[in-house]
Structure formats: C-alpha cells, structure tokens
Design a protein around this motif. Structure first.
Motif, PDB file in Angstrom:
ATOM      1  N   GLY A  34       0.777  -1.232   0.000  1.00 57.87           N
ATOM      2  CA  GLY A  34       0.000   0.000   0.000  1.00 57.87           C
ATOM      3  C   GLY A  34       0.804   1.275   0.000  1.00 57.87           C
ATOM      4  N   ASP A  35       2.123   1.182  -0.175  1.00 50.22           N
ATOM      5  CA  ASP A  35       2.956   2.384  -0.166  1.00 50.22           C
ATOM      6  C   ASP A  35       3.038   3.059  -1.532  1.00 50.22           C
ATOM      7  N   GLY A  36       2.507   2.416  -2.562  1.00 53.08           N
ATOM      8  CA  GLY A  36       2.457   3.033  -3.890  1.00 53.08           C
ATOM      9  C   GLY A  36       3.620   2.701  -4.804  1.00 53.08           C
ATOM     10  N   LYS A  37       4.358   1.624  -4.509  1.00 53.28           N
ATOM     11  CA  LYS A  37       5.547   1.324  -5.314  1.00 53.28           C
ATOM     12  C   LYS A  37       5.191   0.959  -6.753  1.00 53.28           C
ATOM     13  N   SER A  38       4.053   0.333  -6.981  1.00 49.86           N
ATOM     14  CA  SER A  38       3.683  -0.038  -8.350  1.00 49.86           C
ATOM     15  C   SER A  38       3.342   1.183  -9.190  1.00 49.86           C
ATOM     16  N   THR A  39       2.651   2.142  -8.594  1.00 48.02           N
ATOM     17  CA  THR A  39       2.312   3.371  -9.300  1.00 48.02           C
ATOM     18  C   THR A  39       3.570   4.179  -9.596  1.00 48.02           C
ATOM     19  N   VAL A  40       4.474   4.243  -8.632  1.00 52.12           N
ATOM     20  CA  VAL A  40       5.729   4.959  -8.844  1.00 52.12           C
ATOM     21  C   VAL A  40       6.535   4.296  -9.959  1.00 52.12           C
ATOM     22  N   ALA A  41       6.666   2.988  -9.917  1.00 54.82           N
ATOM     23  CA  ALA A  41       7.431   2.265 -10.935  1.00 54.82           C
ATOM     24  C   ALA A  41       6.858   2.496 -12.326  1.00 54.82           C
ATOM     25  N   ALA A  42       5.540   2.447 -12.448  1.00 57.72           N
ATOM     26  CA  ALA A  42       4.900   2.629 -13.747  1.00 57.72           C
ATOM     27  C   ALA A  42       5.154   4.030 -14.297  1.00 57.72           C
ATOM     28  N   ASN A  43       5.030   5.041 -13.463  1.00 58.20           N
ATOM     29  CA  ASN A  43       5.227   6.413 -13.928  1.00 58.20           C
ATOM     30  C   ASN A  43       6.686   6.723 -14.232  1.00 58.20           C
ATOM     31  N   GLY A  91       3.631   9.503   6.266  1.00 56.08           N
ATOM     32  CA  GLY A  91       2.563   9.449   7.254  1.00 56.08           C
ATOM     33  C   GLY A  91       1.993   8.071   7.472  1.00 56.08           C
ATOM     34  N   ASP A  92       2.351   7.109   6.617  1.00 54.92           N
ATOM     35  CA  ASP A  92       1.796   5.763   6.723  1.00 54.92           C
ATOM     36  C   ASP A  92       2.869   4.712   7.006  1.00 54.92           C
ATOM     37  N   THR A  93       4.008   4.849   6.360  1.00 55.45           N
ATOM     38  CA  THR A  93       5.085   3.888   6.565  1.00 55.45           C
ATOM     39  C   THR A  93       5.804   4.203   7.873  1.00 55.45           C
ATOM     40  N   GLU A  94       5.879   3.241   8.769  1.00 56.51           N
ATOM     41  CA  GLU A  94       6.560   3.453  10.037  1.00 56.51           C
ATOM     42  C   GLU A  94       8.075   3.433   9.839  1.00 56.51           C
ATOM     43  N   LYS A  95       8.749   4.294  10.593  1.00 54.20           N
ATOM     44  CA  LYS A  95      10.201   4.409  10.470  1.00 54.20           C
ATOM     45  C   LYS A  95      10.878   3.076  10.723  1.00 54.20           C
ATOM     46  N   ALA A  96      10.383   2.339  11.693  1.00 55.89           N
ATOM     47  CA  ALA A  96      10.981   1.037  11.999  1.00 55.89           C
ATOM     48  C   ALA A  96      10.894   0.093  10.808  1.00 55.89           C
TER      49      ALA A  96
END
Length: 234
Positions: free
Chosen positions: A58-67, A189-194
């Motif tokens: 859910g972090d958006g890696k597929s959308t980023v990769a495509a663009n 805001g969604d991905t935790e630092k850990a």
C-alpha cells in the motif's frame, strides 16, 4: 495522490499514469526529477535494471514504478516494465492488459521474451506477471531468471521491475541482488520508520545497491499529495 483513500477495485489507468495523462502537471515534473536523479545516481556506470519496492503493502511502489517507466520512455529510451510481484500483481490493471501470459510463463520456459513483452499505449513495453505461480521466490532466484535478465538488457535501455514489499516476502531481496539499482518507496505518514529501517537492512543484507528513496503521498497543501523527492536513505 490522496493518502490511503480506500476504494473498491483497482485505480483506473488514468489516475495511476499521470505522467501520460497530464505531462505538464507538478506530479509529472516530480517523476522527471526522479528520472534525472536515477540517471545521475551512478555516474561511472549505466544502470539498466532497476528494482522498485517498499517496506509494506500500500505504499504506492507499483504506481511509482509505472510512472518512472513512462518518463524514461518519454526521454526516448527503450523501456521495459516487468511485474515481478508474482503474488499480488497489478501492472496489467494499470496498463489495461490481459494477464494470461507473462513473467511466470517466461521463467517456466513456456514462452519466449518476444511472446510476453507487449507494447503499451504510452511508448514502453510491459511484461505482466502471468499466472500466479506457487513458488515465486524460487523462480526469481533461478538461473533462468539470470538468463532472462541478460536477454532483456540486450534488447532494452532500461528495465524496471515492480517487486513485492520487502517485509512481506523474500522476493524483493532476491531480485534486488540481481538488479543494478534498487529504489525504496516510502508512504509519508503511513510507513513506520521502523519498517523502513528493517527494509533497508534486509536489502543491504542481500547486497542490494540502494540508489535512493521516493517519498510518496507527501502533503503539499490541503488538497494535493505528491511524490516529494528522491534521495539517499541515511
């Protein structure tokens, strides 16, 4: 892009491929900045195989990769986008392609590269996942995958792999070791630092060449969220 706004089904191609739909938008310009930073990340050698992953789903890696693939194609490069997420593939939805034949067929020697690489409407070739196999990690770790990647490098200027999240399965670690560069997508805001730290440690342990990170869903104002920057992970 709105942060974690849930919708039924998969986002439309128009929403995901902003670099094709609105080339003059702020978001498109930010993807071009990502492209520039990738080009300059390894000044002494050319990067041809780049992996995009994240720590969590859910972090958006597929959308980023495509663009990113689209803006490289707009630069005149011969680009191949490969859906290497053979557990929850989405690339075929983004590019509105069928998924009956793809990477899994290639790695099980049921097809050739020319059979599975399809031309998209936005100027790049796409290999979808294909039928979801029972053993994705083993297929990605295979010598067949090494041979397939060499064939891809002989035909394309840049190959972008969309891989599963690092902390979910081992697939991204396996493939990051084979790719010349790895980019970690982080959702603001969604991905935790850990989780980011653990993902980086896992990639480093696999001897991945982490060339940077993309901060996704960064709030610029109350109405818009953007892909904010590309930079090294300290």
């Amino acid at each position: 892009m709105a942060r974690k706004r849930k919708k039924k089904g998969v986002q439309t191609a128009a929403r995901k491929l902003v670099t094709s739909i609105n080339t003059r938008s702020v978001v498109s310009e930010q993807f071009r900045t990502i492209r520039t930073n990738i080009n300059f990340s390894m000044p002494d050698r050319e990067l041809k195989t780049i992996l995009f992953t994240s720590s969590d789903p859910g972090d958006g890696k597929s959308t980023v990769a495509a663009n990113v693939a689209v803006v490289f194609a707009q630069e005149g490069k011969r680009v191949l986008l490969v859906d290497a997420d053979m557990r929850k593939p989405t690339v075929h939805y983004t590019f509105q392609l069928t998924n009956t034949l793809g990477l899994s067929n290639l790695l099980t020697r049921q097809a050739e590269l020319s059979d599975v690489a399809r031309r998209s409407d936005v100027g790049l070739d796409v290999i979808t996942c294909g039928p979801v196999p029972p053993n994705p990690a083993e297929l990605l770790a295979s010598q067949t995958m090494n041979k397939v990647m060499e064939d891809m490098k002989n035909k394309y200027d840049i190959i972008i792999f969309d891989a599963p999240p690092v902390l979910s399965v081992t697939d991204a670690q396996i493939l990051s070791n084979k790719c010349e560069g790895t980019v970690l997508v982080i959702s603001s805001g969604d991905t935790e630092k850990a989780g980011v730290v653990k993902a980086k440690e896992a990639l480093v342990s696999s001897q991945a060449n982490i060339i940077g990170a993309v901060l996704n869903n960064f709030e610029m104002d109350k109405d818009h969220y953007y892909y904010q920057y590309y930079g090294n992970i300290e």
